[in-house]
Design an enzyme around this catalytic site. Structure first.
Site, PDB file in Angstrom:
ATOM      1  N   CYS A   6       0.824  -1.208   0.000  1.00  0.00           N
ATOM      2  CA  CYS A   6       0.000   0.000   0.000  1.00  0.00           C
ATOM      3  C   CYS A   6       0.862   1.264   0.000  1.00  0.00           C
ATOM      4  O   CYS A   6       1.945   1.276   0.586  1.00  0.00           O
ATOM      5  CB  CYS A   6      -0.867   0.039   1.236  1.00  0.00           C
TER       6      CYS A   6
ATOM      7  N   ARG B  36       5.204  -0.159  -6.176  1.00  0.00           N
ATOM      8  CA  ARG B  36       5.191  -0.903  -4.919  1.00  0.00           C
ATOM      9  C   ARG B  36       4.263  -2.110  -4.982  1.00  0.00           C
ATOM     10  O   ARG B  36       4.321  -2.981  -4.118  1.00  0.00           O
ATOM     11  CB  ARG B  36       4.730   0.016  -3.778  1.00  0.00           C
TER      12      ARG B  36
ATOM     13  N   TRP C 188      -2.840  -2.903  -1.490  1.00  0.00           N
ATOM     14  CA  TRP C 188      -2.445  -4.289  -1.759  1.00  0.00           C
ATOM     15  C   TRP C 188      -3.200  -5.114  -0.732  1.00  0.00           C
ATOM     16  O   TRP C 188      -2.933  -5.032   0.469  1.00  0.00           O
ATOM     17  CB  TRP C 188      -0.932  -4.439  -1.607  1.00  0.00           C
TER      18      TRP C 188
ATOM     19  N   ASN D 220      -1.959   2.250   5.597  1.00  0.00           N
ATOM     20  CA  ASN D 220      -0.994   1.252   5.125  1.00  0.00           C
ATOM     21  C   ASN D 220      -0.578   0.462   6.352  1.00  0.00           C
ATOM     22  O   ASN D 220      -0.210   1.052   7.360  1.00  0.00           O
ATOM     23  CB  ASN D 220       0.201   2.004   4.506  1.00  0.00           C
ATOM     24  N   GLY D 221      -0.644  -0.873   6.292  1.00  0.00           N
ATOM     25  CA  GLY D 221      -0.253  -1.692   7.439  1.00  0.00           C
ATOM     26  C   GLY D 221      -1.344  -2.693   7.780  1.00  0.00           C
ATOM     27  O   GLY D 221      -2.278  -2.910   6.996  1.00  0.00           O
TER      28      GLY D 221
ATOM     29  N   GLU E 173      18.456 -17.543  -7.091  1.00  0.00           N
ATOM     30  CA  GLU E 173      17.997 -16.209  -7.479  1.00  0.00           C
ATOM     31  C   GLU E 173      17.413 -16.235  -8.908  1.00  0.00           C
ATOM     32  O   GLU E 173      16.396 -15.593  -9.180  1.00  0.00           O
ATOM     33  CB  GLU E 173      19.151 -15.203  -7.352  1.00  0.00           C
TER      34      GLU E 173
ATOM     35  N   LYS F 270      13.617 -15.115  -9.929  1.00  0.00           N
ATOM     36  CA  LYS F 270      13.323 -14.126 -10.974  1.00  0.00           C
ATOM     37  C   LYS F 270      12.309 -14.691 -11.950  1.00  0.00           C
ATOM     38  O   LYS F 270      11.337 -14.047 -12.302  1.00  0.00           O
ATOM     39  CB  LYS F 270      14.580 -13.746 -11.768  1.00  0.00           C
TER      40      LYS F 270
ATOM     41  N   GLU G 129       8.705 -15.254 -10.366  1.00  0.00           N
ATOM     42  CA  GLU G 129       7.928 -14.094  -9.933  1.00  0.00           C
ATOM     43  C   GLU G 129       7.393 -13.254 -11.082  1.00  0.00           C
ATOM     44  O   GLU G 129       6.350 -12.623 -10.935  1.00  0.00           O
ATOM     45  CB  GLU G 129       8.698 -13.232  -8.923  1.00  0.00           C
TER      46      GLU G 129
ATOM     47  N   HIS H 192      18.492 -36.908  -4.906  1.00  0.00           N
ATOM     48  CA  HIS H 192      17.893 -37.263  -3.621  1.00  0.00           C
ATOM     49  C   HIS H 192      16.394 -36.975  -3.617  1.00  0.00           C
ATOM     50  O   HIS H 192      15.785 -36.869  -2.554  1.00  0.00           O
ATOM     51  CB  HIS H 192      18.604 -36.524  -2.481  1.00  0.00           C
TER      52      HIS H 192
ATOM     53  N   LYS I 258       6.524  -4.344  -4.289  1.00  0.00           N
ATOM     54  CA  LYS I 258       7.960  -4.039  -4.257  1.00  0.00           C
ATOM     55  C   LYS I 258       8.458  -3.948  -2.832  1.00  0.00           C
ATOM     56  O   LYS I 258       9.503  -4.481  -2.481  1.00  0.00           O
ATOM     57  CB  LYS I 258       8.197  -2.716  -4.992  1.00  0.00           C
TER      58      LYS I 258
HETATM   59  O1  M6R Z   1      13.440  -4.551   0.046  1.00  0.00           O
HETATM   60  P1  M6R Z   1      13.958  -5.907   0.418  1.00  0.00           P
HETATM   61  O2  M6R Z   1      15.269  -6.208  -0.193  1.00  0.00           O
HETATM   62  O3  M6R Z   1      13.983  -6.125   1.913  1.00  0.00           O
HETATM   63  O4  M6R Z   1      12.902  -6.916  -0.161  1.00  0.00           O
HETATM   64  C1  M6R Z   1      13.007  -8.283   0.078  1.00  0.00           C
HETATM   65  C2  M6R Z   1      12.194  -9.080  -0.911  1.00  0.00           C
HETATM   66  O5  M6R Z   1      10.844  -8.768  -0.783  1.00  0.00           O
HETATM   67  C3  M6R Z   1      12.632  -8.818  -2.348  1.00  0.00           C
HETATM   68  O6  M6R Z   1      13.996  -9.069  -2.511  1.00  0.00           O
HETATM   69  C4  M6R Z   1      11.839  -9.699  -3.334  1.00  0.00           C
HETATM   70  O7  M6R Z   1      12.145 -11.035  -3.123  1.00  0.00           O
HETATM   71  C5  M6R Z   1      12.166  -9.251  -4.760  1.00  0.00           C
HETATM   72  N1  M6R Z   1      11.058  -8.532  -5.302  1.00  0.00           N
HETATM   73  C6  M6R Z   1      12.441 -10.355  -5.677  1.00  0.00           C
HETATM   74  O8  M6R Z   1      12.774  -9.886  -6.933  1.00  0.00           O
END
Ligand code: M6R
Length: 600
Positions: free
Chosen positions: A2, A27, A73, A99-100, A477, A481, A484, A500, A595
């Protein structure tokens, strides 16, 4: 997650609020709304979907110079027009954005609101109805707001309008980020300075449990007990052009391309007068006093942390553990006698990481935050900060912040090693420079990765990433990517672990992307590739110059073996990008994701 904006001044609030919300789109959100106040009353416009959808329903004939806005959100209640903010009290006098998460909202409903016909499924609405109830009891709005805040458990950033309080926005925060921006004849409220850079670069940080009365001439910050707090503003050092897409179709591609430049900026930022890369003496002292480091992070930042452990142990010889923040907070391991906590967070606002920071501070431990956002909550609340210098990262999928985290971790480990008199064979300035050049080569070879994506991922529903040693962490990683933003089910595995269990999932044509950039495990990872290929997989090997073999699909330029992640991640970022593009996915704003994850 949010986002909140607010404006109070002389100009038409609608456009400033809508533009502000557009800047917060990155965000992640699923509905949005604004409320503006004029002499006729408060006018609320809200809609499910994008800001573009909201724009369509805003009545342009309504003019007002005070207003608040929100991107939601969903947490409590589905994404819908009804649950979108702003929310109003039953009489329509009070209007609120939040927000929260209010953890005790059910209890508050039972205790105070049994006679109130709530209009939404949100936790937020409880807040605005409580303000109304306390106002009905005869309290001034500020007092009613304060009394409500005293009842709330959980996290909040709030902006409240009172139809009867001419030109005032009431603001408060606890655990969720919120700033007040200052101007001449106007003031603004924003979750993130980026939202209001259009009108000001002067911002005041707000602390938890503060109430702020914002008018167009004045900003008064008070503690919950009413004591006034003086705080100087700071200048947001953001260049408005940093947050524009320019000629790019997506922020993600812009940010992938920026990575070589970010490496060079990091070298500059951390280079001493003697030409060596180093960090503050105080940070080195904290590291050297510690008997164990605890790296705390989430998502991509956690993956960077896994590489950080390699650096801190291999270079500086400091035992290091890496933990997912959301687990650590509820399942704390037995700590060493003198721990130092390192928080890695692009945004510096991630609620899961902050929960750990709050907990370890209560226990009296020291913390260092590595973040891209100066002045962010995790930076302010830790004892030390290391900045990533990556520039604003807008795409939800983190790219340049990840490589910046890896580089800064290498610099930290290298500086700690030097301060401990370690015998370093690594000339980090030179090696990071070589890595930056190699990154540039890959960014210039994009077509190749578009083709690889077509060849391997055009019809698949899943994909595996394998690697050994450092390559395994990069594979994790790469998988994050891909899943997501393209929604292809993707997982990263240690090459040796496949047999395994996971190898049972390999079918004819299953894409397996294997990284082979480490000499010590080159033969064994190639053995793992043979195992999956024998069971029908379609392997795509990405190796490094000097270690390549005949069937490798792509060979990255040679870089120092500890720094290969800076380079080997780029093919994986590009493959994820093209997979999302080919599947018509919203590259920069993937479904269900935000974000900045500001709720636990
Ligand atoms: O702002 P942050 O680095 O603390 O965020 C952590 C994760 O939410 C963030 O890295 C998320 O996994 C990414 N959007 C992935 O691309």
């Amino acid at each position: 997650m949010c986002g909140i904006v607010g404006y109070i001044g002389l100009n038409d609030a609608k456009e400033i609020l809508l533009k502000g919300l557009e800047k917060l789109e990155y965000r992640g959100y699923d509905s949005a709304g604004i409320a503006v106040r004029n002499e006729e009353g408060v006018h609320v416009f809200k809609e499910k979907g994008r800001i573009a959808d909201l724009r369509k329903i805003v009545d342009l004939s309504v003019t007002a110079t005070t207003g608040i806005g929100h991107t939601r959100w969903a947490t409590h209640g589905a994404p819908s027009q009804l649950n979108a903010h702003p929310h109003q009290s039953v009489s329509g006098r009070f209007t609120l954005v939040h927000n929260g998460v209010i953890e005790n909202y059910e209890q508050l409903k039972k205790e105070y609101l049994l006679d109130v016909a709530l209009q939404s499924d949100t936790d937020t609405e409880v807040i605005v109805q409580l303000v109304q109830i306390f106002s009905n009891e005869g309290l001034e709005t500020e007092e009613a707001f304060r009394k409500t805040l005293n009842l709330l458990k959980g996290s909040y950033a709030l902006a409240l309008l009172d139809r009867e309080a001419e030109e005032t926005i009431f603001v408060a925060k606890n655990k969720s980020p919120l700033l007040v921006g200052l101007g001449e004849d106007f003031n603004v409220v924003a979750s993130d300075a980026m939202a209001m850079l259009q009108v000001t670069d002067q911002f005041v940080e707000l602390m938890d449990k503060e109430v702020v009365i914002v008018t167009k001439e004045q900003v008064t910050i008070k503690k919950l007990d009413g004591e006034v707090v003086e705080r100087a503003p700071y200048t947001a050092e953001l260049d408005a052009s940093d947050i524009e897409k320019g000629t790019y179709a997506h922020y993600m591609m812009k940010e992938i391309d920026e990575q070589p430049l970010v490496m060079r900026k990091i070298i500059q930022a951390y280079q001493s007068d003697q030409g060596e890369l180093t960090v503050d003496e105080e940070i080195l002292a904290a590291l050297n006093e510690a008997d164990r480091l605890y790296v705390i992070a989430c998502g991509t930042s956690y993956h960077a942390g896994l590489l950080g452990k390699q650096y801190l142990e291999k270079m500086a010889k400091i035992p290091t553990e890496v933990h997912v923040a959301s687990e650590f907070v509820y399942n704390m391991p037995l700590l060493s006698a003198n721990p130092l906590f390192i928080f890695i967070s692009q945004s510096g606002e991630t609620a899961d990481s902050r929960a750990v920071l709050v907990k370890i501070k209560e226990l009296g431990y020291k913390a260092l935050t590595m973040t891209n956002v100066p002045g962010s909550t995790l930076s302010r609340e830790a004892d030390h900060t290391l900045l990533l210098h990556a520039g604003p990262e807008i795409a939800v999928a983190s790219t340049k912040a990840y490589t910046a985290q890896v580089a800064v971790l290498a610099i930290l480990a290298n500086a700690a090693a030097q301060s401990r008199g370690g015998n370093l064979e690594l000339n980090l300035v030179k090696e990071l420079g070589i890595a930056a050049n190699a990154m540039e080569v890959l960014c210039d070879t994009k077509d190749e990765f578009e083709q690889i994506t077509r060849d391997y991922l055009s019809t698949t529903r899943n994909c595996f990433f394998i690697g050994r040693s450092i390559d395994f962490f990069v594979g994790l990683e790469g998988a994050l990517k891909l899943k997501e933003i393209s929604y292809i089910q993707a997982e990263g595995f240690a090459g040796g672990e496949l047999k395994h269990g996971t190898i049972a999932l390999i079918e004819d044509g299953t894409p397996v992307i294997a990284l082979a950039t480490q000499e010590s495990v080159n033969l064994s990872i190639r053995g793992n590739v043979k195992e999956v290929a024998a069971r029908g997989a379609n392997p795509c090997i990405i190796s490094m110059k000097g270690l390549e073999a005949e069937d490798d699909r792509f060979v990255i330029p040679e870089v120092h073996e500890l720094l290969t992640p800076l380079v080997s991640i780029i093919p994986l970022q590009l493959i994820a990008y093209y997979a999302a593009l080919h599947r018509d996915c919203d590259v920069d704003k993937p479904r269900n994701l935000a974000k900045s994850v500001t709720v636990e």
